[in-house]
Write an enzyme that holds these catalytic residues in place. Structure first.
Site, short mmCIF file in Angstrom:
data_model
loop_
_atom_site.label_atom_id
_atom_site.label_comp_id
_atom_site.label_asym_id
_atom_site.label_seq_id
_atom_site.Cartn_x
_atom_site.Cartn_y
_atom_site.Cartn_z
CG ASP A 25 -0.34 0.03 2.51
OD1 ASP A 25 0.84 0.44 2.58
OD2 ASP A 25 -0.99 -0.33 3.51
N GLY A 56 -3.16 -2.30 -14.36
CA GLY A 56 -4.54 -1.88 -14.63
C GLY A 56 -4.73 -0.39 -14.42
CG HIS A 80 -16.11 5.08 -14.72
ND1 HIS A 80 -16.00 5.40 -16.05
CD2 HIS A 80 -15.67 3.81 -14.61
CE1 HIS A 80 -15.52 4.37 -16.71
NE2 HIS A 80 -15.31 3.38 -15.86
CE LYS A 106 -12.08 6.15 -14.71
NZ LYS A 106 -10.85 5.44 -14.34
N1 LIG Z 1 -7.76 -1.93 -16.13
C1 LIG Z 1 -8.93 -2.17 -15.55
O1 LIG Z 1 -9.62 -3.16 -15.86
C2 LIG Z 1 -9.39 -1.26 -14.46
C3 LIG Z 1 -8.63 -0.18 -14.14
N2 LIG Z 1 -8.96 0.61 -13.09
C4 LIG Z 1 -8.00 1.63 -12.73
O2 LIG Z 1 -7.27 1.16 -11.61
C5 LIG Z 1 -6.83 2.24 -10.80
C6 LIG Z 1 -7.26 2.01 -9.35
O3 LIG Z 1 -8.67 2.03 -9.27
P1 LIG Z 1 -9.40 1.82 -7.87
O4 LIG Z 1 -8.91 0.58 -7.21
O5 LIG Z 1 -10.84 2.01 -8.12
O6 LIG Z 1 -8.85 3.09 -7.08
P2 LIG Z 1 -8.68 3.26 -5.49
O7 LIG Z 1 -8.50 4.72 -5.27
O8 LIG Z 1 -9.78 2.54 -4.79
O9 LIG Z 1 -7.34 2.47 -5.18
C7 LIG Z 1 -6.06 2.96 -5.47
C8 LIG Z 1 -5.19 2.51 -4.35
O10 LIG Z 1 -3.82 2.81 -4.63
C9 LIG Z 1 -3.25 3.20 -3.40
N3 LIG Z 1 -2.00 3.91 -3.58
C10 LIG Z 1 -1.80 5.22 -3.83
N4 LIG Z 1 -0.48 5.45 -3.91
C11 LIG Z 1 0.16 4.28 -3.71
C12 LIG Z 1 1.51 3.87 -3.67
N5 LIG Z 1 2.51 4.77 -3.84
N6 LIG Z 1 1.81 2.56 -3.48
C13 LIG Z 1 0.84 1.67 -3.30
N7 LIG Z 1 -0.49 2.00 -3.29
C14 LIG Z 1 -0.81 3.28 -3.51
C15 LIG Z 1 -4.33 4.05 -2.74
O11 LIG Z 1 -4.06 4.20 -1.36
P3 LIG Z 1 -4.74 5.46 -0.58
O12 LIG Z 1 -6.22 5.26 -0.68
O13 LIG Z 1 -4.18 5.29 0.80
O14 LIG Z 1 -4.27 6.70 -1.29
C16 LIG Z 1 -5.54 3.20 -3.03
O15 LIG Z 1 -5.73 2.20 -2.05
C17 LIG Z 1 -7.42 3.50 -11.45
O16 LIG Z 1 -6.43 4.06 -12.28
C18 LIG Z 1 -8.58 2.96 -12.30
O17 LIG Z 1 -8.87 3.77 -13.40
C19 LIG Z 1 -10.08 0.38 -12.35
C20 LIG Z 1 -10.90 -0.66 -12.66
C21 LIG Z 1 -10.63 -1.57 -13.75
O1 LIG Z 2 -11.78 3.59 -12.27
C1 LIG Z 2 -12.59 2.69 -12.56
O2 LIG Z 2 -13.46 2.29 -11.79
C2 LIG Z 2 -12.46 2.07 -13.89
N1 LIG Z 2 -11.46 2.44 -14.63
C3 LIG Z 2 -11.08 1.89 -15.88
C4 LIG Z 2 -10.98 2.96 -16.93
O3 LIG Z 2 -10.50 4.07 -16.62
O4 LIG Z 2 -11.30 2.70 -18.08
C5 LIG Z 2 -11.87 0.68 -16.27
C6 LIG Z 2 -13.25 0.56 -15.71
O5 LIG Z 2 -14.17 1.17 -16.53
C7 LIG Z 2 -13.39 1.00 -14.28
#
Ligand SMILES: NC(=O)C1=CN([C@@H]2O[C@H](COP(=O)(O)OP(=O)(O)OC[C@H]3O[C@@H](n4cnc5c(N)ncnc54)[C@H](OP(=O)(O)O)[C@@H]3O)[C@@H](O)[C@H]2O)C=CC1
Ligand SMILES: O=C(O)C1=N[C@H](C(=O)O)C[C@H](O)C1
Length: 248
Positions: A32, A74, A134, A138
């Site tokens: 994290d 991702g 979304h 996001k």
């Molecule tokens: N490719 C795909 O299929 C998908 C892509 N996404 C993408 O994935 C990404 C994450 O989405 P989501 O999980 O919803 O976002 P969240 O904000 O829920 O999660 C991101 C996490 O990353 C943590 N974080 C921030 N900085 C660091 C670091 N330096 N080292 C480790 N962890 C860190 C955050 O911690 P804290 O909260 O403490 O800041 C948080 O827990 C986004 O870019 C989203 O667009 C999302 C869904 C599907």
């Molecule tokens: O942040 C999200 O939640 C998602 N992010 C991805 C994107 O930026 O395309 C994929 C998905 O739609 C969910």
């Protein structure tokens, strides 16, 4: 396989659940924001899966690549530095697979949109636009998926040449501009739609995620594929490389 997860947010926890339920995989570590990142942290894992934010991903990347462990990314919002990341991966002799969306359904949807954009290309009576919805948590807009769709539409449709993300009070949209709109609403997991319009009809192609499970399971399957690839042909891959092999 043993996985190290970077990011413990909405997606990180969903990926952990998929791995836990697989009966085949285990989690070596979850990193994290408070974990000091070193290459040693990743050694002993078969794959890394990163769902964080742009800045964290770019900051952690050198340590991830030095570890020699293949990484599936991702995290979205780093399209502007994709070529730099590709060079970093190549220089390190590492393996990285990225996708803005790991859902199989979305990837089928994107190919359908590309084909529709190609089919309307010779017919000026058809216009096309793209929209995404979304959850309000996001960080980036438009979504990575919407930007990928926009790239595919521009490639397939010779009448659209540039993307407009935000409209202006000062001027109308030009015919060659592709409008890509973003809505932030409640807890929406992700909805993407292509709209095609003529005076006579409207075509709407849509994908709606029913949960985050499709994104998470797709990322784990991609990691399994990448780990195999890394043994023979390390490199910079996308979900398309993985899907094209499945479809061949
Ligand atoms: N490719 C795909 O299929 C998908 C892509 N996404 C993408 O994935 C990404 C994450 O989405 P989501 O999980 O919803 O976002 P969240 O904000 O829920 O999660 C991101 C996490 O990353 C943590 N974080 C921030 N900085 C660091 C670091 N330096 N080292 C480790 N962890 C860190 C955050 O911690 P804290 O909260 O403490 O800041 C948080 O827990 C986004 O870019 C989203 O667009 C999302 C869904 C599907
Ligand atoms: O942040 C999200 O939640 C998602 N992010 C991805 C994107 O930026 O395309 C994929 C998905 O739609 C969910």
């Amino acid at each position: 396989m043993r996985f190290t997860l970077v990011g413990n947010g909405r997606m990180g926890t969903q990926v952990a659940q998929v791995i836990g339920q697989s009966g085949r995989h285990e989690i070596a570590a979850v990193i994290d924001i408070d974990t000091p990142i070193t290459p040693e942290l990743f050694r002993g894992s078969d794959a890394i899966i990163d769902f964080t934010v742009r800045d964290a991903f770019l900051l952690n990347l050198p340590a991830i690549l030095s570890s020699g462990v293949p990484v599936v990314v991702g995290t979205t919002g780093w399209d502007d530095v994709r070529e730099t990341v590709r060079s970093q991966v190549s220089d390190a002799g590492a393996s990285l697979l990225w996708s803005s969306n790991f859902s199989l359904g979305v990837n089928i949807f994107l190919r359908t949109v590309r084909e529709a954009a190609r089919l309307i290309s010779p017919f000026p009576q058809f216009d096309i636009a793209f929209a995404e919805q979304h959850h309000t948590g996001k960080a980036d807009f438009p979504s990575g998926t919407a930007l990928r769709a926009a790239d595919m539409i521009l490639e397939a449709n010779r009448r659209k040449t540039t993307v407009v993300r935000e409209l202006s009070d000062e001027r109308k949209l030009a015919p060659e501009e592709l409008h890509v709109a973003a809505i932030r609403l409640g807890t929406v997991f992700g909805k993407h739609s292509a709209f095609i319009d003529s005076e006579l009809d409207e075509i709407v192609i849509s994908h709606t995620a029913k949960s985050r499970a499709g994104f998470a399971s797709g990322s784990v399957e991609a990691a399994e594929w990448l780990a195999g690839r890394h043994r023979t042909t390390p490199g910079f891959y996308t979900m398309d490389d993985f899907l094209n092999e499945k479809l061949s």
